[in-house]
Design a protein around this motif. Sequence first.
Motif, PDB file in Angstrom:
ATOM      1  N   PRO A   1      10.328  -1.101  -7.391  1.00  0.00           N
ATOM      2  CA  PRO A   1      11.102  -0.305  -8.629  1.00  0.00           C
ATOM      3  C   PRO A   1      10.966   1.190  -9.197  1.00  0.00           C
ATOM      4  N   SER A   2       9.324   1.647  -9.185  1.00  0.00           N
ATOM      5  CA  SER A   2       9.627   2.601  -9.977  1.00  0.00           C
ATOM      6  C   SER A   2      10.409   4.122  -9.770  1.00  0.00           C
ATOM      7  N   PRO A   3      11.055   4.308 -10.923  1.00  0.00           N
ATOM      8  CA  PRO A   3      11.271   6.011 -10.534  1.00  0.00           C
ATOM      9  C   PRO A   3      10.804   6.802  -9.261  1.00  0.00           C
ATOM     10  N   ILE A   4      12.286   7.417  -8.264  1.00  0.00           N
ATOM     11  CA  ILE A   4      11.438   8.410  -7.708  1.00  0.00           C
ATOM     12  C   ILE A   4      11.707   9.796  -8.109  1.00  0.00           C
ATOM     13  N   PRO A   5      10.122  10.688  -7.538  1.00  0.00           N
ATOM     14  CA  PRO A   5       9.835  11.729  -8.674  1.00  0.00           C
ATOM     15  C   PRO A   5      11.389  12.877  -8.458  1.00  0.00           C
ATOM     16  N   GLN A   6      11.678  13.557  -9.129  1.00  0.00           N
ATOM     17  CA  GLN A   6      12.303  14.803  -9.090  1.00  0.00           C
ATOM     18  C   GLN A   6      11.649  15.769  -8.726  1.00  0.00           C
ATOM     19  N   TYR A   7      12.034  16.916  -7.837  1.00  0.00           N
ATOM     20  CA  TYR A   7      11.363  17.763  -7.559  1.00  0.00           C
ATOM     21  C   TYR A   7      12.220  19.576  -7.701  1.00  0.00           C
ATOM     22  N   VAL A   8      11.431  20.649  -8.277  1.00  0.00           N
ATOM     23  CA  VAL A   8      12.525  21.829  -8.084  1.00  0.00           C
ATOM     24  C   VAL A   8      12.925  22.310  -7.324  1.00  0.00           C
TER      25      VAL A   8
ATOM     26  N   GLU B   1       1.137  -1.084  -0.087  1.00  0.00           N
ATOM     27  CA  GLU B   1       0.361  -0.356   0.058  1.00  0.00           C
ATOM     28  C   GLU B   1       0.514   1.437  -0.070  1.00  0.00           C
ATOM     29  N   THR B   2       2.311   1.081   0.135  1.00  0.00           N
ATOM     30  CA  THR B   2       3.057   2.805   0.353  1.00  0.00           C
ATOM     31  C   THR B   2       2.921   3.077  -1.370  1.00  0.00           C
ATOM     32  N   SER B   3       2.249   3.047  -1.701  1.00  0.00           N
ATOM     33  CA  SER B   3       2.402   4.117  -2.813  1.00  0.00           C
ATOM     34  C   SER B   3       0.924   5.154  -3.434  1.00  0.00           C
ATOM     35  N   LEU B   4       0.123   3.927  -2.247  1.00  0.00           N
ATOM     36  CA  LEU B   4      -1.360   4.339  -2.247  1.00  0.00           C
ATOM     37  C   LEU B   4      -0.916   5.892  -0.961  1.00  0.00           C
ATOM     38  N   TYR B   5      -0.223   5.515   0.517  1.00  0.00           N
ATOM     39  CA  TYR B   5      -0.046   6.799   1.099  1.00  0.00           C
ATOM     40  C   TYR B   5       1.069   7.316   1.098  1.00  0.00           C
ATOM     41  N   THR B   6       2.257   6.610   0.748  1.00  0.00           N
ATOM     42  CA  THR B   6       3.510   7.688   0.829  1.00  0.00           C
ATOM     43  C   THR B   6       3.867   7.969  -0.757  1.00  0.00           C
ATOM     44  N   VAL B   7       4.370   8.943  -0.701  1.00  0.00           N
ATOM     45  CA  VAL B   7       5.545   9.625  -1.886  1.00  0.00           C
ATOM     46  C   VAL B   7       5.846   9.901  -1.517  1.00  0.00           C
ATOM     47  N   ARG B   8       7.538   9.894  -2.622  1.00  0.00           N
ATOM     48  CA  ARG B   8       9.303   9.943  -1.812  1.00  0.00           C
ATOM     49  C   ARG B   8       8.991  10.838  -3.507  1.00  0.00           C
ATOM     50  N   GLY B   9      10.338  11.845  -2.753  1.00  0.00           N
ATOM     51  CA  GLY B   9      10.945  12.754  -4.294  1.00  0.00           C
ATOM     52  C   GLY B   9      12.656  13.186  -3.359  1.00  0.00           C
ATOM     53  N   GLN B  10      12.842  13.094  -4.969  1.00  0.00           N
ATOM     54  CA  GLN B  10      14.280  13.705  -4.923  1.00  0.00           C
ATOM     55  C   GLN B  10      14.747  14.977  -5.370  1.00  0.00           C
ATOM     56  N   TYR B  11      15.058  16.099  -4.544  1.00  0.00           N
ATOM     57  CA  TYR B  11      15.225  17.431  -5.615  1.00  0.00           C
ATOM     58  C   TYR B  11      16.253  17.073  -6.270  1.00  0.00           C
ATOM     59  N   GLY B  12      15.943  17.824  -7.577  1.00  0.00           N
ATOM     60  CA  GLY B  12      16.660  18.161  -8.778  1.00  0.00           C
ATOM     61  C   GLY B  12      18.108  18.453  -8.787  1.00  0.00           C
ATOM     62  N   ALA B  13      18.210  19.779  -9.831  1.00  0.00           N
ATOM     63  CA  ALA B  13      19.770  20.853  -9.886  1.00  0.00           C
ATOM     64  C   ALA B  13      18.703  21.846 -10.264  1.00  0.00           C
TER      65      ALA B  13
END
Length: 496
Positions: free
Chosen positions: A467-474, A288-300
């Motif tokens: 295995p899905s990619p981790i979203p990048q954010y500005v 259920e992690t995709s339903l209740y959690t969102v993670r990300g990494q900051y980009g350049a």
Amino acid sequence: MDFNPFRSGLSVSREAQSFVFFIFGVTGDLTRKKLMPALFSLYAKGHLNRFKIVGFARRPWTQEFFRNEVQGMLQKPELLSYGKETLEAFLKTLEYIQSPFEDPAGYKKIDSVCEGFQNRIYYLSTPPDAYGTIIEQLGAQGLAKEKGGHTRIVVEKPFGRDLSTARKLNDQLSRYFREDQIYRIDHYLGKETVQNLILLRFGNGIFEPVWNHRYIHHIQITVAEKIGVEGRGNYYETAGALRDMVQNHMFQLLCLTTMEPPNDLNPDTIRTEKVKILKSLRPISFRETSLYTVRGQYGAGYMDGKPVPAYREEPGVAPDSRTETFVALKLFLDTWRWSGVPIYLRTGKRLARRMSEIAVRFKAPPLELFPRAWAYSGRNALIIRIQPNEGISLIMNAKIPGYTLNMRPVNMDFSYGSAFGESPPEAYERLLLDSLIGDSTLYTRRDEIEASWTFITRILKGWEEDPSPIPQYVPGGSGPEEAKNLLEPSTRWRKL
């Protein structure tokens, strides 16, 4: 006005008994930035009387060199205002033991340093991988035993990396120390506004009757940072936002916001109510992690007009790193009080601004008497600002002056700085004084640590299998767009 009634009570003093305070890893940044300024401030304000502060570290420093280093740590205007004599008297209380953490010879000097003092505090200001060694050495040398006074050990976060490592550390500590001797520190609990949550809820008659699912639509807890990992890439790769912020700081805010009223202010009574909240969190299974959690990494990108690197370009960070610098969660508490109320948590680095707050959004009135005006209004909300500008705001709708019944949101504000005429003390001042006088209210208990890790470890396992990619954010924004998907249709994240 010469007399400020809000300052009544500020002069109440708490003084520690005589003690020796050992800082393991005294050459690190925590001592420089937090511990020494806090200890000196407590001394200058009259909370400490007869004491020694003993540094314990590997570096071949002399006592004189150590005192000179500490003098450099205290060159801040607010500390220098206490005067040269106060500073010199404080420096005379400092001693230094040079020893590797694994060498028994260094620990054999501790009893002689404590001669004439019955009370001692061991503060572990080291990397977490040194905790076990120090604990075992203290235990092997009989230094955990109380000899006419109290012996306490203060352990910094991170307290484990998951449930199994947290239990292992707890087992090591309990082998030599009783639970009432162990102080697991979380500096967020030392912040004045966090402590005020208990008084706000249980010291006023107007909030508790509406503090439940009948009147509250949702809760948002935000801890945003403007900075990146700031050269701590090696550490952050082993942690991430979920471990670094949610498991400790944000869960503490969650507990104090939602716990049931305690029967008294005994430390264990309050901590028991917090544990009940952690155990009532609806589990998020690895599926259920995709339903209740969102993670990300900051980009350049750019912050304040200056270019900043992406997280994966930071020193010490793997170019294919999957460590999150942002996380948002949608949580539910399976209790009568909070049934069906979504609780949203988010934290991240390189966001628009530095801020920590709790926003309690109330439901709309059951009947819309002013349908034309609702387009410009908002739900009532209680905003508790933890940092910066510590204070509380109540958002309510008011009529706009004129000939029509139009309205818009207005704020009723309370600010600590302006109300009491002085800034609240630093978090470490309060927490260190509490450890010295034996008040464990603002420290975490073993079952509290393990309950929080039980919940967090399930999410970590789910992420490992995703295995899905981790979203990048500005940089400079509010995090990845995907975080909006956690919200109910009528809900928006508060603006950073």
